[in-house]
Design an enzyme around this catalytic site. Structure first.
Site, short mmCIF file in Angstrom:
data_model
loop_
_atom_site.label_atom_id
_atom_site.label_comp_id
_atom_site.label_asym_id
_atom_site.label_seq_id
_atom_site.Cartn_x
_atom_site.Cartn_y
_atom_site.Cartn_z
N HIS A 206 0.79 -1.09 -0.09
CA HIS A 206 0.00 0.13 -0.06
C HIS A 206 0.76 1.44 0.10
O HIS A 206 0.44 2.32 -0.14
CB HIS A 206 -1.22 -0.01 1.12
N ASP A 239 0.45 -7.66 1.39
CA ASP A 239 0.57 -6.17 1.70
C ASP A 239 2.08 -6.20 1.67
O ASP A 239 2.73 -5.22 2.54
CB ASP A 239 0.24 -5.62 2.87
N SER A 343 4.32 2.78 7.96
CA SER A 343 4.40 1.41 7.08
C SER A 343 5.46 1.21 6.10
O SER A 343 6.10 2.17 5.36
CB SER A 343 3.02 1.88 6.19
#
Length: 494
Positions: A206, A239, A343
């Site tokens: 992402h 992910d 992230s």
């Protein structure tokens, strides 16, 4: 010690007692201005000066004053006789108005002991003690680093229970990068880790795809050098993604990858990344839980100033399922602060080894519709799973995933005299690993390789973290009997 304590015993008789009392009265008059506080004053001083302590935080914070370690200071005038020690009796031959003699002075060690004791024991008297500078004891042995060859150095902690996080941050910092993606659709920021000397960077899917297709990607090293990068491969189901730095420098420091299967709950860890665009930010905490099934989905809507976080981790059952972008991870839960922009960054042990890729946070929601920040529950993809996927993406641009070949739902099953939650197999597809191993519909899966399975989501997360070809032990309750069944996982079709 009260004022009476500094006079000789009145029951003892001496010819010169009258002279002593007269001298004492004079001394008392001279020290009236430095009179001792009342009991009420003393109690107030004790609470404000001695007992109002704050406990230091276990994690770094900003804007909060830190507690000093200075000893309480005791103010007053040191005096002989009345305050400096007990008086001695004068010689047998009377002398006019003899002054009481003080005992030999205390040494440094004795005076320091008095100051410490006074701070610990609150008595009704006042103390006039001189503070002496004494060397502070060392809190813990210093950490050292040891070369790992071509990867980031290993940190050898002098005290495992009190890690030197400065040494850890120094060792790992050069292996963590900031990532910016820009396109006509928007802009986003995240983090990543240098995977090898060839310039591959491991991050979240992402992060790499957060600004849509054909986005311009740049990677900024810890020393500020900036390079363009491109996507090598992505894996939405885990992910994870791998980028390639264009024309990478020769002095890249790949991160040392640890074994996430060796983690223990309560183990100290550090998160390093680019939260809210603040590159090189480190936070510390512990491993709060292991094998935590976490479902995440790409968030929808606009992107904020720091870009779209992309995933908001939710505890099982709190987020709707059913979209193709749903990611189920058998995650590491940590108390180290993780915020938007973290992230793709590193979760490392005190010795500087990567044991997780930070990916999502638990969220209480936001009334304004924007992103919420850290609430002390963050999640990371275990390094063993991340490395397996990264190796495949670098080699082929795609990744295979293990599967078992069943559909399942949540259930509660009787286990002896108690009940427990489990994953109930609803159906078994023909020709799949489950069918070949003998799993049946209505089997209740309670564990895989000894790790508890308490929901269908936990079953999916457990299978996801394994590699194609792994053989696992599936513990089921069939009827009222427990059974262990060996299943060799195959590659998921399509």
């Amino acid at each position: 010690m009260t004022q009476q304590d500094i006079h000789p015993d009145p029951t003892r008789t001496r010819p010169e007692q009258g002279a002593i009392e007269q001298a004492t009265e004079q001394t008392t008059e001279q020290t009236t201005q430095n009179a001792e506080p009342t009991a009420e004053q003393t109690r107030s001083h004790e609470w404000l000066g001695q007992n109002e302590y704050r406990s230091p935080s276990s994690t770094p914070t900003t804007g909060i004053p830190t507690q000093t370690t200075s000893q309480p200071e005791w103010y007053g005038t040191a005096a002989t006789g009345g305050h400096g020690g007990y008086p001695t009796y004068p010689p047998a031959t009377p002398a006019p108005n003899p002054a009481p003699k003080a005992k030999p002075g205390r040494g440094i060690g004795q005076m320091t002991a008095v100051a410490i004791l006074a701070a610990a024991l609150a008595s009704g008297g006042t103390y006039a003690a001189t503070r002496y500078a004494t060397p502070a004891p060392s809190s813990s042995p210093a950490a050292t680093t040891q070369s790992n060859g071509s990867t980031s150095p290993q940190v050898i902690q002098g005290n495992a229970s009190a890690p030197d996080w400065t040494a850890t941050a120094k060792a790992v910092g050069p292996s963590v990068v900031s990532i910016t993606v820009q396109s006509n659709q928007g802009e986003g920021q995240g983090s990543g880790v240098i995977f090898d000397a060839q310039g591959h960077v491991l991050t979240n899917n992402h992060v790499a795809t957060g600004a849509g297709s054909n986005a311009a990607i740049s990677v900024t090293l810890s020393d500020g050098r900036n390079y363009e990068a491109k996507i090598v491969g992505t894996d939405p189901s885990t992910d994870l993604a791998v980028l390639q730095i264009n024309n990478p420098p020769s002095d890249l420091v790949p991160i040392t990858i640890g074994d996430s299967s060796q983690l223990t709950v309560g183990q100290p860890v550090m998160a390093i990344g680019n939260p809210l665009g603040l590159s090189g930010t480190v936070t510390t905490g512990i491993v709060s839980a292991l094998n935590r099934p976490v479902t995440t989905q790409a968030s929808e809507g606009g992107q904020g100033q720091q870009g779209q976080q992309g995933q908001q981790g939710q505890l099982p059952g709190l987020q709707q399922q059913g979209t193709s972008d749903t990611v189920v991870t058998n995650a590491i839960q940590t108390s180290a602060a993780i915020n938007p922009g973290n992230s793709g960054g590193a979760l490392v042990t005190a010795d500087g080894k990567l044991i997780g890729i930070n990916s999502s946070i638990a969220s209480l929601g936001s009334s304004s519709g924007g992103q919420s920040g850290n609430i002390g529950i963050g999640f990371a993809i275990p390094s063993n799973e991340a490395k397996s996927i990264a190796d495949q993406l670098i080699a082929t641009g795609a990744a295979q995933h293990a599967y078992i070949g069943v559909s399942a739902s949540d259930t509660t099953v009787t286990d002896g005299s108690s009940k427990r939650q489990a994953a109930l197999i609803k159906s078994v597809s023909g020709g799949t690993p489950a069918a070949q191993a003998g799993l049946q519909a209505q089997d209740a899966v309670i564990a895989i390789d000894g790790k508890a399975i308490d929901s269908s989501e936990a079953l999916v997360a457990s299978i996801h973290e394994h590699k194609v070809g792994d053989t696992v032990t599936v513990s089921v309750i069939r009827g009222s009997q427990k059974q262990d069944i060996q299943v060799t996982l195959a590659a998921r079709p399509g």
